[in-house]
Design a protein around this motif. Structure first.
Motif, PDB file in Angstrom:
ATOM      1  N   ALA A 124       7.526  -1.160  -4.703  1.00 31.08           N
ATOM      2  CA  ALA A 124       6.368  -0.486  -4.108  1.00 31.08           C
ATOM      3  C   ALA A 124       5.092  -1.021  -4.758  1.00 31.08           C
ATOM      4  O   ALA A 124       4.968  -1.020  -5.985  1.00 31.08           O
ATOM      5  N   THR A 125       4.158  -1.453  -3.930  1.00 33.09           N
ATOM      6  CA  THR A 125       2.917  -2.018  -4.449  1.00 33.09           C
ATOM      7  C   THR A 125       1.720  -1.217  -3.954  1.00 33.09           C
ATOM      8  O   THR A 125       1.728  -0.675  -2.846  1.00 33.09           O
ATOM      9  N   ASP A 126       0.708  -1.149  -4.794  1.00 31.05           N
ATOM     10  CA  ASP A 126      -0.548  -0.509  -4.425  1.00 31.05           C
ATOM     11  C   ASP A 126      -1.603  -0.979  -5.427  1.00 31.05           C
ATOM     12  O   ASP A 126      -1.294  -1.135  -6.616  1.00 31.05           O
ATOM     13  N   PRO A 127      -2.840  -1.192  -4.982  1.00 26.46           N
ATOM     14  CA  PRO A 127      -3.867  -1.629  -5.927  1.00 26.46           C
ATOM     15  C   PRO A 127      -4.438  -0.513  -6.789  1.00 26.46           C
ATOM     16  O   PRO A 127      -5.169  -0.785  -7.747  1.00 26.46           O
ATOM     17  N   ASP A 128      -4.108   0.752  -6.466  1.00 24.56           N
ATOM     18  CA  ASP A 128      -4.722   1.885  -7.148  1.00 24.56           C
ATOM     19  C   ASP A 128      -3.762   2.479  -8.175  1.00 24.56           C
ATOM     20  O   ASP A 128      -2.699   3.004  -7.810  1.00 24.56           O
ATOM     21  N   PRO A 129      -4.090   2.442  -9.460  1.00 18.81           N
ATOM     22  CA  PRO A 129      -3.159   2.955 -10.475  1.00 18.81           C
ATOM     23  C   PRO A 129      -2.897   4.456 -10.359  1.00 18.81           C
ATOM     24  O   PRO A 129      -1.802   4.924 -10.692  1.00 18.81           O
ATOM     25  N   ALA A 130      -3.883   5.227  -9.893  1.00 18.49           N
ATOM     26  CA  ALA A 130      -3.677   6.669  -9.755  1.00 18.49           C
ATOM     27  C   ALA A 130      -2.665   6.980  -8.665  1.00 18.49           C
ATOM     28  O   ALA A 130      -1.858   7.905  -8.793  1.00 18.49           O
ATOM     29  N   MET A 131      -2.694   6.220  -7.589  1.00 18.58           N
ATOM     30  CA  MET A 131      -1.717   6.421  -6.522  1.00 18.58           C
ATOM     31  C   MET A 131      -0.313   6.057  -7.014  1.00 18.58           C
ATOM     32  O   MET A 131       0.665   6.772  -6.746  1.00 18.58           O
ATOM     33  N   LEU A 132      -0.195   4.962  -7.761  1.00 22.39           N
ATOM     34  CA  LEU A 132       1.113   4.569  -8.276  1.00 22.39           C
ATOM     35  C   LEU A 132       1.638   5.584  -9.286  1.00 22.39           C
ATOM     36  O   LEU A 132       2.842   5.845  -9.341  1.00 22.39           O
ATOM     37  N   ALA A 133       0.750   6.162 -10.075  1.00 20.69           N
ATOM     38  CA  ALA A 133       1.185   7.179 -11.028  1.00 20.69           C
ATOM     39  C   ALA A 133       1.760   8.382 -10.296  1.00 20.69           C
ATOM     40  O   ALA A 133       2.785   8.954 -10.714  1.00 20.69           O
ATOM     41  N   GLU A 134       1.118   8.790  -9.214  1.00 19.71           N
ATOM     42  CA  GLU A 134       1.639   9.908  -8.421  1.00 19.71           C
ATOM     43  C   GLU A 134       2.955   9.520  -7.767  1.00 19.71           C
ATOM     44  O   GLU A 134       3.894  10.319  -7.708  1.00 19.71           O
ATOM     45  N   LEU A 135       3.035   8.294  -7.262  1.00 15.77           N
ATOM     46  CA  LEU A 135       4.268   7.807  -6.631  1.00 15.77           C
ATOM     47  C   LEU A 135       5.449   7.917  -7.577  1.00 15.77           C
ATOM     48  O   LEU A 135       6.527   8.378  -7.196  1.00 15.77           O
ATOM     49  N   ARG A 136       5.251   7.502  -8.827  1.00 16.63           N
ATOM     50  CA  ARG A 136       6.370   7.490  -9.780  1.00 16.63           C
ATOM     51  C   ARG A 136       6.950   8.881 -10.022  1.00 16.63           C
ATOM     52  O   ARG A 136       8.109   9.017 -10.416  1.00 16.63           O
ATOM     53  N   ALA A 137       6.159   9.911  -9.776  1.00 11.66           N
ATOM     54  CA  ALA A 137       6.648  11.280  -9.970  1.00 11.66           C
ATOM     55  C   ALA A 137       7.542  11.743  -8.831  1.00 11.66           C
ATOM     56  O   ALA A 137       8.175  12.801  -8.949  1.00 11.66           O
ATOM     57  N   HIS A 138       7.612  10.962  -7.745  1.00 17.41           N
ATOM     58  CA  HIS A 138       8.306  11.459  -6.552  1.00 17.41           C
ATOM     59  C   HIS A 138       9.404  10.545  -6.034  1.00 17.41           C
ATOM     60  O   HIS A 138      10.140  10.957  -5.134  1.00 17.41           O
ATOM     61  N   VAL A 139       9.515   9.332  -6.544  1.00 16.92           N
ATOM     62  CA  VAL A 139      10.489   8.389  -5.989  1.00 16.92           C
ATOM     63  C   VAL A 139      11.683   8.254  -6.925  1.00 16.92           C
ATOM     64  O   VAL A 139      11.599   8.586  -8.111  1.00 16.92           O
ATOM     65  N   PRO A 140      12.814   7.772  -6.415  1.00 19.50           N
ATOM     66  CA  PRO A 140      13.973   7.548  -7.284  1.00 19.50           C
ATOM     67  C   PRO A 140      13.628   6.580  -8.418  1.00 19.50           C
ATOM     68  O   PRO A 140      12.772   5.701  -8.265  1.00 19.50           O
ATOM     69  N   PRO A 141      14.300   6.711  -9.563  1.00 22.87           N
ATOM     70  CA  PRO A 141      13.939   5.907 -10.737  1.00 22.87           C
ATOM     71  C   PRO A 141      14.132   4.409 -10.555  1.00 22.87           C
ATOM     72  O   PRO A 141      13.532   3.611 -11.278  1.00 22.87           O
TER      73      PRO A 141
ATOM     74  N   GLY B  34       0.814  -1.214   0.000  1.00 24.13           N
ATOM     75  CA  GLY B  34       0.000   0.000   0.000  1.00 24.13           C
ATOM     76  C   GLY B  34       0.842   1.255   0.000  1.00 24.13           C
ATOM     77  O   GLY B  34       0.698   2.122   0.874  1.00 24.13           O
ATOM     78  N   ALA B  35       1.696   1.397  -1.002  1.00 22.79           N
ATOM     79  CA  ALA B  35       2.693   2.472  -1.000  1.00 22.79           C
ATOM     80  C   ALA B  35       2.106   3.856  -1.201  1.00 22.79           C
ATOM     81  O   ALA B  35       2.771   4.859  -0.924  1.00 22.79           O
ATOM     82  N   GLY B  36       0.873   3.960  -1.701  1.00 22.90           N
ATOM     83  CA  GLY B  36       0.261   5.269  -1.879  1.00 22.90           C
ATOM     84  C   GLY B  36       1.045   6.136  -2.845  1.00 22.90           C
ATOM     85  O   GLY B  36       1.431   5.697  -3.926  1.00 22.90           O
ATOM     86  N   THR B  37       1.329   7.372  -2.448  1.00 20.57           N
ATOM     87  CA  THR B  37       2.092   8.281  -3.312  1.00 20.57           C
ATOM     88  C   THR B  37       3.592   8.229  -3.042  1.00 20.57           C
ATOM     89  O   THR B  37       4.340   9.046  -3.569  1.00 20.57           O
ATOM     90  N   GLY B  38       4.024   7.288  -2.209  1.00 23.32           N
ATOM     91  CA  GLY B  38       5.455   7.055  -2.040  1.00 23.32           C
ATOM     92  C   GLY B  38       6.132   7.843  -0.949  1.00 23.32           C
ATOM     93  O   GLY B  38       7.359   7.988  -0.969  1.00 23.32           O
ATOM     94  N   LYS B  39       5.395   8.328   0.017  1.00 20.47           N
ATOM     95  CA  LYS B  39       6.019   9.125   1.075  1.00 20.47           C
ATOM     96  C   LYS B  39       7.002   8.299   1.901  1.00 20.47           C
ATOM     97  O   LYS B  39       8.058   8.803   2.301  1.00 20.47           O
ATOM     98  N   ALA B  40       6.673   7.055   2.169  1.00 19.84           N
ATOM     99  CA  ALA B  40       7.630   6.178   2.856  1.00 19.84           C
ATOM    100  C   ALA B  40       8.601   5.550   1.869  1.00 19.84           C
ATOM    101  O   ALA B  40       9.773   5.335   2.188  1.00 19.84           O
ATOM    102  N   THR B  41       8.134   5.273   0.660  1.00 21.96           N
ATOM    103  CA  THR B  41       8.977   4.641  -0.360  1.00 21.96           C
ATOM    104  C   THR B  41      10.286   5.387  -0.538  1.00 21.96           C
ATOM    105  O   THR B  41      11.374   4.802  -0.549  1.00 21.96           O
ATOM    106  N   ARG B  42      10.185   6.704  -0.684  1.00 20.39           N
ATOM    107  CA  ARG B  42      11.383   7.483  -1.013  1.00 20.39           C
ATOM    108  C   ARG B  42      12.392   7.465   0.132  1.00 20.39           C
ATOM    109  O   ARG B  42      13.608   7.514  -0.106  1.00 20.39           O
ATOM    110  N   LEU B  43      11.921   7.384   1.365  1.00 21.14           N
ATOM    111  CA  LEU B  43      12.846   7.344   2.500  1.00 21.14           C
ATOM    112  C   LEU B  43      13.696   6.085   2.468  1.00 21.14           C
ATOM    113  O   LEU B  43      14.915   6.131   2.654  1.00 21.14           O
TER     114      LEU B  43
END
Length: 256
Positions: free
Chosen positions: A64-81, A45-54
């Motif tokens: 990073a996993t999440d069932p919601d494609p919109a949340m994953l799309a936002e996550l990709r804009a903020h986490v390392p490649p 449930g990574a959401g927008t990646g607030k913990a992912t990036r840390l």
């Protein structure tokens, strides 16, 4: 609960803007508990990646996993490649790969309870670490908190997510620690609290409430009415208590 769990994608950008960031001490705590190198991690449930990036910024190979494609799309804009993303709920993740660390930030309570502990254990290396962090955001001033409760009541009796196993708030061990202790899959279950105090504008608090599942479940007109009622009782600046309760556990090599 399932509908509320999948409600966040409609407000993915607001979620990223208004949800509090996680402190670096969260990663410090997890790595210290692990006591050995953590090279690979799976986030539930990574959401927008607030913990992912840390975790990723510490050199950990994060999926990073999440069932919601919109949340994953936002996550990709903020986490390392280098962060991999998988669109899936915990229940749908394959167990053909195991990780040094499996963690969830404000997400584990949205997963299906049946077989949850065994699914988490199946994703971990023997002696791998499970970490879960979360906690409510509350107004620090009791008078303001009560005024907001009264303003909210015509629309919602509460905006909290109840404990999944009914553990009372005052008990020494909270969920999911209670569940992990009972499961037989985990040892050395610990509970720690990282204090957080925040100061935000009233409008930013309303922005945060707009990402809370209880409000998202309301019809749009009722939600807007609730926010107008709440805004009327808020001072321009509010103090928040946003302590993080962190649960840590170690996978047993074998299930008893």
């Amino acid at each position: 609960m399932a509908g509320r769990a999948l409600s966040f994608g409609t407000v993915a950008r607001a979620y990223e803007r208004f949800r509090p960031d996680y402190p670096s001490q969260l990663v410090d705590l997890v790595l210290e508990y692990a006591g050995r190198p953590v090279r690979t991690a799976l986030e539930i449930g990574a959401g927008t990646g607030k913990a992912t990036r840390l975790f990723a910024r510490r050199g950990i190979d994060v999926t990073a996993t999440d069932p919601d494609p919109a949340m994953l799309a936002e996550l990709r804009a903020h986490v390392p490649p280098g962060v991999r993303t998988v669109r899936a709920a915990l229940e749908d993740l394959p167990t053909d790969r195991r990780y040094d660390l499996v963690y969830a930030a404000a997400a584990l309570h949205w997963t299906r309870p049946e077989g949850r502990s065994s699914r988490l254990a199946a994703l971990l290396e023997p002696d791998g670490v499970l970490a879960s962090a979360g906690g409510p955001v509350a107004l620090a001033d009791p008078a303001v908190e009560e005024a907001v409760r009264v303003a909210r009541t015509p629309f919602l009796t509460t905006d909290d997510v109840p404990s999944p196993d009914g553990t009372p708030p005052g008990d020494a061990m909270q969920w999911p620690g209670t569940e992990l202790q009972r499961s037989g899959w985990f040892d050395d279950v610990r509970q720690c609290v990282l204090p957080r105090r925040l100061t935000v504008d009233a409008d930013d608090l309303l922005g945060y409430l707009g990402t809370v599942s209880a409000y998202l479940a309301l019809p749009t007109a009722e939600r807007e009415q609730a926010f107008r009622a709440i805004r009327r009782v808020l001072p321009d600046t509010v103090e928040l208590v946003a302590d993080l309760t962190v649960h840590l556990a170690r996978r047993r090599p074998r299930h008893p």
